[in-house]
Scaffold this active site. Structure first.
Site, mmCIF file in Angstrom:
data_model
loop_
_atom_site.group_PDB
_atom_site.id
_atom_site.type_symbol
_atom_site.label_atom_id
_atom_site.label_comp_id
_atom_site.label_asym_id
_atom_site.label_seq_id
_atom_site.Cartn_x
_atom_site.Cartn_y
_atom_site.Cartn_z
ATOM 1 N N ASN A 152 -36.915 98.312 -18.665
ATOM 2 C CA ASN A 152 -37.832 99.245 -18.801
ATOM 3 C C ASN A 152 -38.970 98.528 -17.836
ATOM 4 O O ASN A 152 -39.418 99.124 -16.960
ATOM 5 C CB ASN A 152 -38.244 99.740 -19.869
ATOM 6 C CG ASN A 152 -38.674 98.731 -20.882
ATOM 7 O OD1 ASN A 152 -38.348 97.557 -20.553
ATOM 8 N ND2 ASN A 152 -40.013 99.050 -21.817
ATOM 9 N N GLU A 249 -39.039 89.542 -28.174
ATOM 10 C CA GLU A 249 -40.478 90.510 -27.593
ATOM 11 C C GLU A 249 -39.629 92.104 -28.073
ATOM 12 O O GLU A 249 -38.782 91.807 -27.160
ATOM 13 C CB GLU A 249 -40.410 89.871 -26.194
ATOM 14 C CG GLU A 249 -41.246 89.187 -25.866
ATOM 15 C CD GLU A 249 -43.643 89.320 -26.385
ATOM 16 O OE1 GLU A 249 -43.107 90.708 -26.521
ATOM 17 O OE2 GLU A 249 -43.765 88.425 -26.339
ATOM 18 N N CYS A 283 -42.027 99.352 -24.939
ATOM 19 C CA CYS A 283 -41.740 98.565 -26.397
ATOM 20 C C CYS A 283 -42.684 99.057 -27.595
ATOM 21 O O CYS A 283 -43.453 99.090 -28.243
ATOM 22 C CB CYS A 283 -41.701 97.174 -26.209
ATOM 23 S SG CYS A 283 -42.911 96.312 -25.577
ATOM 24 N N GLU A 458 -46.298 86.221 -25.185
ATOM 25 C CA GLU A 458 -46.309 86.057 -24.215
ATOM 26 C C GLU A 458 -47.321 85.930 -23.047
ATOM 27 O O GLU A 458 -48.577 86.403 -23.595
ATOM 28 C CB GLU A 458 -45.199 86.808 -23.267
ATOM 29 C CG GLU A 458 -43.831 86.878 -23.930
ATOM 30 C CD GLU A 458 -42.593 87.639 -23.154
ATOM 31 O OE1 GLU A 458 -42.379 88.961 -22.454
ATOM 32 O OE2 GLU A 458 -41.741 86.519 -22.164
HETATM 33 P P1 NAD Z 1 -31.359 95.290 -25.483
HETATM 34 O O1 NAD Z 1 -31.170 95.289 -27.116
HETATM 35 O O2 NAD Z 1 -30.004 96.305 -24.873
HETATM 36 O O3 NAD Z 1 -30.741 94.596 -23.987
HETATM 37 C C1 NAD Z 1 -31.918 93.871 -24.320
HETATM 38 C C2 NAD Z 1 -31.084 92.761 -24.015
HETATM 39 O O4 NAD Z 1 -30.248 91.708 -23.992
HETATM 40 C C3 NAD Z 1 -29.980 93.446 -22.358
HETATM 41 O O5 NAD Z 1 -30.202 92.301 -21.083
HETATM 42 C C4 NAD Z 1 -28.761 92.819 -23.154
HETATM 43 O O6 NAD Z 1 -27.472 92.413 -21.849
HETATM 44 C C5 NAD Z 1 -28.777 91.451 -24.130
HETATM 45 N N1 NAD Z 1 -27.688 91.525 -24.919
HETATM 46 C C6 NAD Z 1 -26.912 92.200 -25.523
HETATM 47 N N2 NAD Z 1 -26.561 91.733 -26.868
HETATM 48 C C7 NAD Z 1 -26.456 90.426 -26.267
HETATM 49 C C8 NAD Z 1 -26.164 89.067 -27.082
HETATM 50 N N3 NAD Z 1 -25.718 89.081 -27.901
HETATM 51 N N4 NAD Z 1 -26.737 87.592 -26.337
HETATM 52 C C9 NAD Z 1 -27.588 87.917 -25.724
HETATM 53 N N5 NAD Z 1 -28.169 89.058 -24.612
HETATM 54 C C10 NAD Z 1 -27.543 90.226 -25.424
HETATM 55 O O7 NAD Z 1 -32.728 96.834 -25.297
HETATM 56 P P2 NAD Z 1 -32.321 97.106 -24.179
HETATM 57 O O8 NAD Z 1 -31.982 99.237 -24.015
HETATM 58 O O9 NAD Z 1 -32.678 97.097 -22.702
HETATM 59 O O10 NAD Z 1 -34.243 97.777 -24.011
HETATM 60 C C11 NAD Z 1 -35.129 98.360 -24.632
HETATM 61 C C12 NAD Z 1 -35.718 97.853 -25.649
HETATM 62 O O11 NAD Z 1 -36.032 96.698 -25.370
HETATM 63 C C13 NAD Z 1 -36.255 98.356 -26.760
HETATM 64 O O12 NAD Z 1 -36.030 97.853 -28.745
HETATM 65 C C14 NAD Z 1 -37.603 97.730 -26.564
HETATM 66 O O13 NAD Z 1 -38.378 98.316 -27.215
HETATM 67 C C15 NAD Z 1 -37.581 96.537 -26.883
HETATM 68 N N6 NAD Z 1 -38.452 96.106 -25.654
HETATM 69 C C16 NAD Z 1 -39.518 95.134 -26.040
HETATM 70 C C17 NAD Z 1 -40.469 95.024 -25.016
HETATM 71 C C18 NAD Z 1 -41.801 93.327 -25.857
HETATM 72 O O14 NAD Z 1 -42.183 93.229 -24.933
HETATM 73 N N7 NAD Z 1 -41.373 93.602 -26.977
HETATM 74 C C19 NAD Z 1 -40.297 95.125 -23.200
HETATM 75 C C20 NAD Z 1 -39.868 96.105 -23.551
HETATM 76 C C21 NAD Z 1 -39.129 95.868 -23.967
#
Ligand code: NAD
Length: 484
Positions: A152, A249, A283, A458
């Protein structure tokens, strides 16, 4: 391929290609067009990235903080000078409107670089007097850090993790989301153009398996993930095997509480910012909007009017206020939640359908009222432009219901009664709270979650704790008193 990068990866100060890795097509969410193709990192690429980071970090740790700071500061200036170009790429990568990306993405990354450049030379240890002897402490870098990003805010996430890591003497190997692989390469390119020695900020592409290979490597001292709770659980567990430092996060389902005495226009504006910015893909969004019964009708009337006035369209057009969601998968997921809302008896106030043609991933900004705590749309993170409005009567009741979730990322309160505002935020389980505002996350402020929404913070001075460790040095000024 209108956004094809020079190569898939950025390692040891240069673009690197390796077509042996599986292809990842990058899709412009507004049209479905393939705009670039990158390749997943093979194990050879992962090895090159980690080896160069390890080598470079050893030298970087010896560089004076003011000198590290100068490079980061220069990178911030380059990012600001190229904001338009970087924002256009971010818009292609994510589908977010250019109206947003020009003010919230590269600029926020530059803020982080500038802030941590300023902080780097101020980080010192302490002296602990012990009578004749004393102890001094040194804040040391952790070593090689791994950053894993969500789709995002690709540029912002790459900088929020990279800036403190580099400022305090670490190296970073960053894996962007496979959905948005383009912008992080630009961050790496600019950092090195600003004078960062080769190897200190490497970017490798790939899906979860590449992330897992990084997280479990023996050379890695720290893992910082931005992603969903299920991914966070896996990454945290893998990092624990090697006793690595972590920052998580993760996701949220944050409450936004609007009391009867709130200013209606401001409360509606806050709720819209907290649900429709970035087409709802933030998020910290306040997706459970609790509205006290006395203000409910006025609130919903204005919310409907203002939501229906949102300009949905081509994100490259400066007049567009909301673009598509990021992918076909996210479109299906969001529409599925909208159906669940209808099926479970929530009242649809506006929206509720796919928008645009069949190519772009557009969802109408959607508001449901009369949502109850047990409904799926009140419990699960949707990550699309869908707002759930719930009613409440009293303060104690709303605090208990707001806290009735596994998440704890953020929360907001709108009221003109300041004593109540502080009392309520004091009682809410959340890492970040806003009073009469929503979703403002300046770099000077700690950001992160409680409960399942994460660990660590962060930004701000809090990041010092997460990218350094303390060494204590005992200095004996007398004879050794040994019992043998
Ligand atoms: P996701 O969890 O599907 O993926 C996040 C990242 O993790 C990607 O780069 C993915 O390739 C990687 N990943 C997936 N499986 C993995 C594994 N087994 N080992 C290591 N890396 C792995 O999330 P998304 O769909 O890309 O993003 C949306 C989510 O992120 C939402 O839940 C949102 O709330 C959260 N988010 C949180 C924040 C925050 O600061 N708290 C900010 C933005 C988004």
């Amino acid at each position: 391929m209108i956004a094809q990068p020079k190569a898939s990866h950025f390692i040891d100060g240069a673009y690197v290609e390796d077509t042996a890795g599986a292809a990842i097509d990058v899709i412009f969410p507004a049209t479905g067009e393939v705009i670039a193709r990158v390749h997943e990192a093979t194990s050879a690429i992962v090895e090159r990235a980690l080896a160069s980071a390890e080598r470079a970090q050893k030298e970087w740790a010896k560089v004076k903080p003011v000198e590290r700071a100068r490079i980061l500061r220069h990178a911030a200036d380059l990012i600001r000078a190229r904001n338009q170009e970087l924002s256009e790429l971010e818009t292609l990568d994510t589908g977010k409107p250019i109206q947003e990306t020009t003010v919230a993405d590269a600029t926020s990354g530059a803020d982080a670089l500038e802030y941590f450049a300023g902080l780097a030379p101020t980080v010192t240890g302490e002296t602990v007097p012990l009578g004749r002897d004393f102890v001094y402490t040194i804040r040391e870098p952790l070593g090689v850090c791994v950053g894993i990003g969500a789709w995002n805010y690709p540029t912002q996430i790459a900088c929020w993790k990279g800036a403190p890591a580099l400022a305090f003497g670490n190296a970073m190997v960053f894996k962007p989301s496979e959905t948005t692989p383009l912008c992080t390469l630009k961050v790496a390119e600019i950092l090195h153009e600003a004078g960062l020695p080769a190897g200190l900020y490497n970017v490798v592409q790939g899906r979860g398996a590449v992330g897992a290979a990084l997280v479990t490597d023996k050379r890695v001292a720290k893992v910082s993930l931005t992603g969903s709770v299920p991914t966070g659980r896996k990454v945290y567990a893998m990092a624990a095997e090697g006793i690595r430092h972590v920052t998580m996060e993760l996701g949220g389902k944050s409450p936004l509480v609007i009391f009867d005495d709130a200013d209606v226009e401001n409360a509606v504006g806050g709720a819209m910012l907290g649900n429709f910015y970035s087409a709802g893909q933030v998020c910290s969004n306040g997706t459970r909007v609790f509205v006290q019964k006395g203000i409910k009708d006025r609130f919903i009337k204005r919310l409907k009017e203002r939501t229906e006035a949102i300009t949905l369209g081509d994100p490259r057009d400066m007049a567009t206020q909301m673009g598509p969601v990021v992918s076909a998968g996210q479109l299906e997921k969001t529409l599925g939640y909208i159906e669940a809302g209808k099926r479970e008896g929530a009242r649809l106030i506006t929206g509720g359908k796919r928008a645009g043609g069949n190519d772009g991933f557009y969802v109408q900004p959607t508001v449901f009222a009369d949502v109850t705590d047990d409904m799926t749309i009140a419990r699960e993170e949707i990550f699309g432009p869908v707002m759930a409005v719930l009613d409440f009567d009293g303060e104690d009741e709303v605090v208990a219901r707001a806290n009735g979730t596994e998440f704890g990322l953020s929360a907001g309160v709108f009221t003109n009664d300041m004593a109540r505002a502080h009392r309520v935020v004091g009682a809410l389980d959340a890492g970040t709270c806003w009073i009469n505002a929503y979703n403002l996350t300046p770099v000077e402020t700690p950001f992160g979650g409680s409960k399942q929404s994460g660990v660590g913070r962060e930004n701000s001075k809090a990041a010092i704790e997460h990218y350094t460790q303390v060494k204590s040095v005992y200095v004996n000024l007398g004879d050794v008193e040994a019992p043998f």
